[in-house]
Design a protein around this motif. Structure first.
Motif, PDB file in Angstrom:
ATOM      1  N   LYS A   1      -1.413  -8.884  -6.233  1.00  0.00           N
ATOM      2  CA  LYS A   1      -2.303  -8.034  -5.075  1.00  0.00           C
ATOM      3  C   LYS A   1      -2.089  -7.032  -5.578  1.00  0.00           C
ATOM      4  N   ALA A   2      -3.115  -6.321  -5.278  1.00  0.00           N
ATOM      5  CA  ALA A   2      -3.361  -4.529  -6.126  1.00  0.00           C
ATOM      6  C   ALA A   2      -2.588  -4.201  -4.195  1.00  0.00           C
ATOM      7  N   VAL A   3      -1.680  -3.113  -4.545  1.00  0.00           N
ATOM      8  CA  VAL A   3      -0.953  -2.330  -4.145  1.00  0.00           C
ATOM      9  C   VAL A   3      -1.358  -1.129  -4.063  1.00  0.00           C
ATOM     10  N   TYR A   4      -2.084  -0.468  -3.411  1.00  0.00           N
ATOM     11  CA  TYR A   4      -1.827   1.080  -2.983  1.00  0.00           C
ATOM     12  C   TYR A   4      -1.193   1.895  -2.051  1.00  0.00           C
ATOM     13  N   GLY A   5      -0.526   2.746  -2.714  1.00  0.00           N
ATOM     14  CA  GLY A   5      -0.177   3.367  -1.609  1.00  0.00           C
ATOM     15  C   GLY A   5      -0.800   4.977  -1.425  1.00  0.00           C
ATOM     16  N   THR A   6      -0.808   5.768   0.496  1.00  0.00           N
ATOM     17  CA  THR A   6      -1.449   6.485   0.260  1.00  0.00           C
ATOM     18  C   THR A   6      -0.788   7.360   0.161  1.00  0.00           C
ATOM     19  N   PHE A   7      -0.904   8.804  -0.295  1.00  0.00           N
ATOM     20  CA  PHE A   7      -0.250  10.277  -0.149  1.00  0.00           C
ATOM     21  C   PHE A   7      -0.948  11.131  -1.069  1.00  0.00           C
ATOM     22  N   LEU A   8       0.158  12.521  -0.478  1.00  0.00           N
ATOM     23  CA  LEU A   8      -0.727  13.733  -0.331  1.00  0.00           C
ATOM     24  C   LEU A   8      -1.198  14.451  -1.944  1.00  0.00           C
ATOM     25  N   ASP A   9      -0.448  13.755  -3.224  1.00  0.00           N
ATOM     26  CA  ASP A   9      -0.395  13.461  -4.064  1.00  0.00           C
ATOM     27  C   ASP A   9      -1.288  12.446  -5.572  1.00  0.00           C
ATOM     28  N   GLY A  10      -2.106  11.831  -4.201  1.00  0.00           N
ATOM     29  CA  GLY A  10      -2.052  10.288  -5.414  1.00  0.00           C
ATOM     30  C   GLY A  10      -3.629  11.137  -6.093  1.00  0.00           C
ATOM     31  N   GLU A  11      -3.921  10.095  -6.892  1.00  0.00           N
ATOM     32  CA  GLU A  11      -5.320   9.645  -7.090  1.00  0.00           C
ATOM     33  C   GLU A  11      -6.316  10.215  -6.513  1.00  0.00           C
ATOM     34  N   ASN A  12      -7.270  10.570  -6.680  1.00  0.00           N
ATOM     35  CA  ASN A  12      -8.901  11.198  -6.500  1.00  0.00           C
ATOM     36  C   ASN A  12      -9.306   9.351  -5.501  1.00  0.00           C
ATOM     37  N   ILE A  13      -9.116   9.225  -5.057  1.00  0.00           N
ATOM     38  CA  ILE A  13     -10.444   8.172  -4.814  1.00  0.00           C
ATOM     39  C   ILE A  13     -11.775   7.698  -4.698  1.00  0.00           C
ATOM     40  N   TYR A  14     -12.171   9.381  -4.595  1.00  0.00           N
ATOM     41  CA  TYR A  14     -13.727   9.143  -4.782  1.00  0.00           C
ATOM     42  C   TYR A  14     -13.731   8.233  -6.568  1.00  0.00           C
ATOM     43  N   GLU A  15     -12.779   9.053  -7.039  1.00  0.00           N
ATOM     44  CA  GLU A  15     -12.793   8.859  -9.063  1.00  0.00           C
ATOM     45  C   GLU A  15     -12.114   7.573  -9.046  1.00  0.00           C
ATOM     46  N   THR A  16     -11.619   5.926  -8.198  1.00  0.00           N
ATOM     47  CA  THR A  16     -10.733   5.452  -8.665  1.00  0.00           C
ATOM     48  C   THR A  16     -11.885   4.560  -8.436  1.00  0.00           C
ATOM     49  N   THR A  17     -12.037   3.358  -9.276  1.00  0.00           N
ATOM     50  CA  THR A  17     -12.217   2.539  -8.718  1.00  0.00           C
ATOM     51  C   THR A  17     -11.538   1.104  -8.336  1.00  0.00           C
ATOM     52  N   LEU A  18     -11.345   0.542  -6.869  1.00  0.00           N
ATOM     53  CA  LEU A  18     -10.679   0.364  -5.859  1.00  0.00           C
ATOM     54  C   LEU A  18     -11.054  -1.439  -5.545  1.00  0.00           C
ATOM     55  N   ASP A  19      -9.943  -2.306  -6.125  1.00  0.00           N
ATOM     56  CA  ASP A  19      -9.663  -3.236  -5.431  1.00  0.00           C
ATOM     57  C   ASP A  19     -10.435  -3.796  -4.176  1.00  0.00           C
ATOM     58  N   LYS A  20     -11.046  -4.712  -4.188  1.00  0.00           N
ATOM     59  CA  LYS A  20     -11.994  -4.863  -3.078  1.00  0.00           C
ATOM     60  C   LYS A  20     -10.889  -5.997  -1.788  1.00  0.00           C
ATOM     61  N   ASN A  21      -9.533  -6.317  -2.492  1.00  0.00           N
ATOM     62  CA  ASN A  21      -9.189  -6.798  -1.301  1.00  0.00           C
ATOM     63  C   ASN A  21      -7.354  -6.255  -1.974  1.00  0.00           C
ATOM     64  N   PRO A  22      -7.006  -5.108  -0.955  1.00  0.00           N
ATOM     65  CA  PRO A  22      -6.210  -4.769  -1.982  1.00  0.00           C
ATOM     66  C   PRO A  22      -4.539  -5.015  -0.973  1.00  0.00           C
ATOM     67  N   MET A  23      -3.612  -4.381  -0.550  1.00  0.00           N
ATOM     68  CA  MET A  23      -2.661  -4.313  -0.166  1.00  0.00           C
ATOM     69  C   MET A  23      -2.819  -2.534   0.189  1.00  0.00           C
ATOM     70  N   ILE A  24      -2.991  -1.643   1.359  1.00  0.00           N
ATOM     71  CA  ILE A  24      -2.587  -0.528   1.667  1.00  0.00           C
ATOM     72  C   ILE A  24      -1.728   0.133   2.606  1.00  0.00           C
ATOM     73  N   LEU A  25      -0.729   0.261   1.903  1.00  0.00           N
ATOM     74  CA  LEU A  25       0.674   1.032   3.071  1.00  0.00           C
ATOM     75  C   LEU A  25       0.066   2.452   2.886  1.00  0.00           C
ATOM     76  N   PHE A  26       0.350   2.739   4.394  1.00  0.00           N
ATOM     77  CA  PHE A  26       0.434   4.093   5.091  1.00  0.00           C
ATOM     78  C   PHE A  26       1.818   4.075   5.691  1.00  0.00           C
ATOM     79  N   GLY A  27       1.661   5.372   5.787  1.00  0.00           N
ATOM     80  CA  GLY A  27       3.335   6.070   6.502  1.00  0.00           C
ATOM     81  C   GLY A  27       3.195   6.635   7.042  1.00  0.00           C
ATOM     82  N   ASN A  28       4.461   6.916   7.312  1.00  0.00           N
ATOM     83  CA  ASN A  28       4.536   7.514   8.980  1.00  0.00           C
ATOM     84  C   ASN A  28       4.310   8.527   9.282  1.00  0.00           C
ATOM     85  N   GLU A  29       3.476   9.235  10.551  1.00  0.00           N
ATOM     86  CA  GLU A  29       2.785   9.919  10.709  1.00  0.00           C
ATOM     87  C   GLU A  29       3.202  11.784  10.013  1.00  0.00           C
TER      88      GLU A  29
END
Lengths: 245, 245
Positions: free
Chosen positions: A171-199
């Motif tokens: 599976k395409a595993v994505y993590g969400t960060f403040l310093d990651g790649e620009n989501i608007y310039e990335t071709t995203l997998d349609k069925n990924p697992m996306i990880l989000f951190g604590n508030e």
């Protein structure tokens, strides 16, 4: 039922208000969220006799003052109900071909409830939370899902355990960060697992070896002096939208 | 300060916790949100003497029990402050070349706070709320902006009045509805005014004559039995993302 120990013991959670009760009593809810018992004013029961008879739900008449004692809302509702807590299990096949949202130590009940509602809107039925996250059957979570709680499965598991399953490794595993790649310039997998951190603390680095791509929602704040981060529920909305659009 | 009448009388609002206080005391805040007075424990004042001296903010030492009496948080913070309420005015020129978010009767403080934080992230500095909306200086709104309140101007005005101004008539005005055009299949203006309705009732039809396009975030719920709507703060996040991407 407002306290976790009672929910755990009785395997029941509370829903409040006509909108939520009707949604879970009607066909829109998942089968596993059955209303076990309903408490309502005599007026409400009188007005809803036909639906109650059809659904076979046991209704107990209660005064507003009794409802108020149990209610978690500022204004006690005409009706509240106890609902069976389901026990969803995610098998690997199920997770392979669908987007999955995973949360590390999410703490705010309103955030989790809103996220479940957003996931439902975008047709995402699988959420994983680390065991130290806020309980999905906490009344504030339940109410802010607006009924979506019955259509989105939430399990509490160590995310690493799931990432280690052979079926998930593809599976395409994505993590969400403040310093990651620009989501608007990335071709995203349609069925990924996306990880989000604590508030407050974001994602911990123990997930790094599993993350295929670090993603960011770029800030457009003009003076470079903007907010440090987006609210996690807002980030989920933006990322679900990007996957589905 | 937690009650609107006190805020109106003194033209001060309350911020709580080190993060918010430091953000508004530092250079990141807008100039109009000046900290008037700060209450903190002796420990906190001791640890922040240099910054306090530099900022010229008057600090009053207070015990945690005193802070607790004023605090709106479950755990009273080490520091809280009273901040001048600014009086932003939007002139027509200012609104012409920037996205503007407008809310009819928005009621939930957490929603408005999250929306302000999202607007700041996407570089949107102008929000209009109808006068019956929740007050932006309500402590729950303030805290959930995470400091963005000092960078986004919120005014309370009849939206129709603003729509009627000659300079605004050229602006692309979008309304958000459940049955509008799919936002993913629409070319959006980069500097529109976007109208959002009340959490329960949506947008009232009095805006219809002014709306150039009715927009919807489509639902991807697979079984046609999904949530009735997205949370308004989540909708704002998705739409701001679509405008800026």
């Amino acid at each position: 039922m407002s306290q976790k120990k009672f929910r755990d013991k009785n395997q029941l959670y509370i829903i409040e208000g006509e909108k939520l009760v009707k949604e879970l009593a009607g066909g829109k809810a998942g089968h596993d969220h059955r209303i076990k018992l309903l408490f309502a004013t005599g007026d409400w029961i009188g007005q809803n006799q036909t639906e109650l008879a059809r659904s076979g739900i046991e209704a107990v008449e209660a005064g507003l003052s009794d409802i108020k004692r149990v209610s978690n809302l500022v204004t006690p509702p005409q009706v509240l109900a106890l609902v069976n807590i389901p026990n969803p299990q995610f098998n690997e096949d199920e997770l392979a071909d669908t987007p999955v949202l995973a949360f590390e130590s999410i703490r705010d009940p309103g955030n989790l409830g809103t996220i479940i509602r957003t996931a439902d809107w975008f047709g995402i039925g699988h959420i994983i939370c680390t065991p130290d996250s806020v309980d999905v059957y906490n009344p504030k979570v339940v109410q802010s899902t607006m009924g979506a709680i019955a259509r989105v499965d939430v399990i509490y598991k160590d995310i690493l355990q799931i990432l280690n399953r052979p079926g998930i490794k593809k599976k395409a595993v994505y993590g969400t960060f403040l310093d990651g790649e620009n989501i608007y310039e990335t071709t995203l997998d349609k069925n990924p697992m996306i990880l989000f951190g604590n508030e407050s603390h974001g994602l911990s680095d123990r997930f790094d070896p599993y993350i295929r791509q670090r993603l960011s929602i770029p800030s457009f704040s003009t003076n470079g002096a903007g907010s440090e981060s987006l609210n996690v529920a807002s980030s989920v909305a933006v990322i679900c939208s990007e996957i589905r659009r």
